[in-house]
Scaffold this motif. Structure first.
Motif, short mmCIF file in Angstrom:
data_model
loop_
_atom_site.label_atom_id
_atom_site.label_comp_id
_atom_site.label_asym_id
_atom_site.label_seq_id
_atom_site.Cartn_x
_atom_site.Cartn_y
_atom_site.Cartn_z
N GLY A 1 0.81 -1.21 0.00
CA GLY A 1 0.00 0.00 0.00
C GLY A 1 0.84 1.26 0.00
N GLU A 2 0.19 2.37 -0.23
CA GLU A 2 0.88 3.65 -0.29
C GLU A 2 1.32 4.10 1.10
N ALA A 3 2.51 4.68 1.17
CA ALA A 3 3.00 5.22 2.45
C ALA A 3 2.14 6.40 2.88
N MET B 1 -8.47 -4.87 4.81
CA MET B 1 -7.76 -4.01 5.75
C MET B 1 -6.96 -2.94 5.03
N GLY B 2 -6.38 -3.30 3.89
CA GLY B 2 -5.59 -2.32 3.15
C GLY B 2 -6.41 -1.13 2.70
N GLU B 3 -7.66 -1.39 2.30
CA GLU B 3 -8.53 -0.30 1.86
C GLU B 3 -8.92 0.60 3.03
N VAL B 4 -9.10 0.02 4.20
CA VAL B 4 -9.40 0.82 5.39
C VAL B 4 -8.19 1.66 5.77
N LEU B 5 -7.00 1.08 5.67
CA LEU B 5 -5.78 1.84 6.01
C LEU B 5 -5.55 2.98 5.03
N ASP B 6 -6.06 2.88 3.82
CA ASP B 6 -5.92 3.97 2.85
C ASP B 6 -6.53 5.26 3.35
#
Length: 440
Positions: free
Chosen positions: A178-180, A264-269
Motif C-alpha cells: 500500500g501507499e505510504a 484491511m488495506g482499503e481501510v488503512l488507505d
C-alpha cells in the motif's frame, strides 16, 4: 520434481480459515521462483471454513478453489483426483496440529517417491505457544519466519530439542504494501482494529467499545471506524463469542462512528491513526508509516499479545490518545520485526525463492518428510493429533475416513453447511448463555 521450463509452476495451498487462506495464497505468489504459476486452493473443512464473503474480502485469488477434509486432500496429493500433473510447491497454511497431521499423512502417501517442496509458517505475530507451534511445523522443507527476530527464535527452539533448524527461512508478512502515509487527511480518521478473541471477556470488550464511543464524542470533527473481522455467524482463525456488532445493540452511537468491514488495506488507505490491542493490522499500519497505537488500558500481558510490542514505541492508552498523543515507532524495533518500512520489502522473499529454486532443480526426488514428532519421540501426543484428522499413527487414513469413501454429493454438502452453521450459532449464542447460567 523440477518444473518444466515451458510450463507454469503448479502450487497448492491448504488453508483452514480466511486469515490463513490470505497468508497462504499471498505467500505462494511471493515465494514462487518463477513468474508464471497455477495456484490451486484447498479449504480444510471445519468450524472456521471461510464463507464466500470472507474469501472475497481477503483479496487472495486462485485458479481453482474447493473445500476438502484432510483425508480428501491427501488423496488429491497422491494424484487420484488430479489430471496427471503433480505440484511443484505445497503451502500448508494451517494451525500447528493441522500441519503436523498433513506432514505425516503426506509422508505416508509419498514415501520416498517424487514430491513437491513443502512450505509452512505463521500468519502473523507469534506471541504464544512458540515451542508447541514450531515443533508441530517441523518437517516442512521451509518454515517461514516473518522477521529476523522470529527467525532467531525459531532456530533456537529447534536446536534446543536437537532438531534440524535448516528449514527456518526469514521472509516478511506477505500482505504488507500500500501507499505510504502522506499526512493527515480531512476528516482525520481513527480506526480501531477489532480482534475475534483479544480480549476474550465481555467486560474488557465492552470497555474498549465504550472508550471508542467516548473518543468519537470527544472529537466530533474526526471520523472513527470500528473495523470488524467477521459478520455474526462467520468464524475466523479464532472463535469470536462476543462480536462487537452484538455489544453495540441498543446503544446510541455518535454520528461520526461507523462499523466497517472490507479489506484491511482499503481501510488503512483512509486511516490517520490505527488503534488496536495486538492485531497484525498494527504491522500493516507501521509498514505504511501510519501512526499506530497499541493499547495498554487492559495491561501489557501475554494473554493479550500486546507484550510483543515492548520496545516498539507504540504502547499507549486511550487517555493519551484522547489528549492528542501520536506514538512514534522505534526504527530498530521495526527493522527486527520485518515491517520493512525502510523500503527493503522488495527483497524480503529472495532467500525463500532461492531455496525453493534449488530444491526444484536438484536431481532425483526430494528426501521423505521427517517431522520431529514421531510415534517414538511423542507417543503420548502425536496419535491424538493424527486421530483428529482421521489418520493412524503411521499417517495412513483410518478405516471409514473420507479418503475411503466417495466424495460428498450435493445433499451431503448442504447438510455439512447446515451443521457448520448450527455449530457457529451454538458457539456465539448458546455457549455464552450456558456459561452465564453456570456462574449463578
Amino acid at each position: 520434481m523440477p518444473a518444466s521450463a515451458t510450463k507454469s509452476l503448479r502450487i497448492a495451498v491448504l488453508a483452514d480459515s480466511d486469515t490463513r487462506w490470505k497468508w497462504g495464497a499471498l505467500t505462494a505468489r511471493r515465494i514462487a521462483p518463477a513468474a508464471g504459476i497455477r495456484l490451486d486452493g484447498y479449504l480444510l473443512r471445519g468450524r472456521a471454513t471461510p464463507t464466500p464473503r470472507q474469501l472475497a474480502e481477503t483479496g487472495a485469488t486462485a485458479d481453482s478453489l474447493r473445500e476438502v477434509t484432510g483425508a480428501e486432500f491427501l488423496r488429491a496429493m497422491t494424484g487420484e483426483s488430479m489430471t496427471g500433473e503433480s505440484y511443484d510447491i505445497l503451502v500448508l497454511a494451517l494451525v500447528g496440529g493441522g500441519v503436523q497431521a498433513m506432514l505425516h499423512g503426506l509422508k505416508h502417501a509419498w514415501g520416498s517417491g517424487p514430491r513437491p517442496v513443502v512450505v509452512t509458517g505463521y500468519v502473523g505475530v507469534v506471541y504464544e505457544k512458540l515451542a508447541d507451534g514450531l515443533l508441530l511445523r517441523h518437517g516442512a522443507d521451509l518454515v517461514l519466519a516473518n522477521s529476523a527476530q522470529d527467525a532467531d527464535r525459531f532456530r533456537a527452539v529447534y536446536e534446543g530439542v536437537g532438531a534440524d533448524a535448516g528449514a527456518v527461512t526469514e521472509v516478511a508478512l506477505p500482505f504488507l504494501g500500500g501507499e505510504a502515509y502522506a499526512g493527515e487527511r480531512a476528516p482525520y480518521t481513527v480506526t480501531f482494529a477489532a480482534q475475534p478473541s483479544v480480549p476474550e471477556n465481555r467486560a474488557d470488550r465492552t470497555y474498549l467499545l465504550e472508550r471508542l464511543i467516548a473518543h468519537a464524542r470527544r472529537h466530533p470533527e474526526r471520523e472513527v471506524l470500528l473495523k470488524l473481522r467477521s459478520k455474526p455467524g462467520e468464524h475466523t482463525t479464532h472463535i469470536e463469542e462476543l462480536p462487537y456488532q452484538k455489544l453495540v445493540r441498543g446503544r446510541e452511537l455518535p454520528a461520526n462512528l461507523h462499523l466497517v468491514y472490507g479489506h484491511m488495506g482499503e481501510v488503512l488507505d483512509r486511516t490517520d491513526l490505527l488503534v488496536t490491542v495486538s492485531s497484525t493490522a498494527a504491522l500493516e499500519s507501521l509498514h505504511r508509516r501510519i501512526p499506530t497505537a497499541v493499547l495498554t488500558d487492559l495491561g501489557v500481558r501475554e494473554a493479550l499479545g500486546n507484550h510483543h510490542f515492548l520496545g516498539s514505541g507504540c504502547l499507549t492508552s486511550w487517555d493519551r490518545l484522547d489528549a492528542g498523543h501520536r506514538p512514534e515507532p522505534d526504527p530498530e524495533w521495526l527493522a527486527r520485526q520485518g515491517v520493512a518500512a525502510d523500503g527493503s520489502y522488495a527483497t524480503a522473499f529472495d532467500a525463500a525463492r532461492a531455496r525453493i529454486a534449488a530444491l526444484l532443480e536438484r536431481s532425483g526426488a526430494l528426501p521423505p518428510l521427517e517431522p520431529y514428532y514421531t510415534p517414538e519421540t511423542a507417543p503420548g501426543y502425536l496419535p491424538g493429533i493424527l486421530g483428529r484428522h482421521h489418520l493412524g499413527p503411521d499417517g495412513a487414513p483410518l478405516p471409514g475416513s473420507p479418503a475411503t469413501r466417495a466424495e460428498a454429493g450435493p445433499v451431503r454438502q448442504i447438510v455439512r453447511r447446515a451443521a457448520r452453521g448450527a455449530y457457529r450459532h451454538g458457539v456465539q449464542r448458546v455457549a455464552p448463555v450456558i456459561r452465564r447460567m453456570g456462574e449463578l
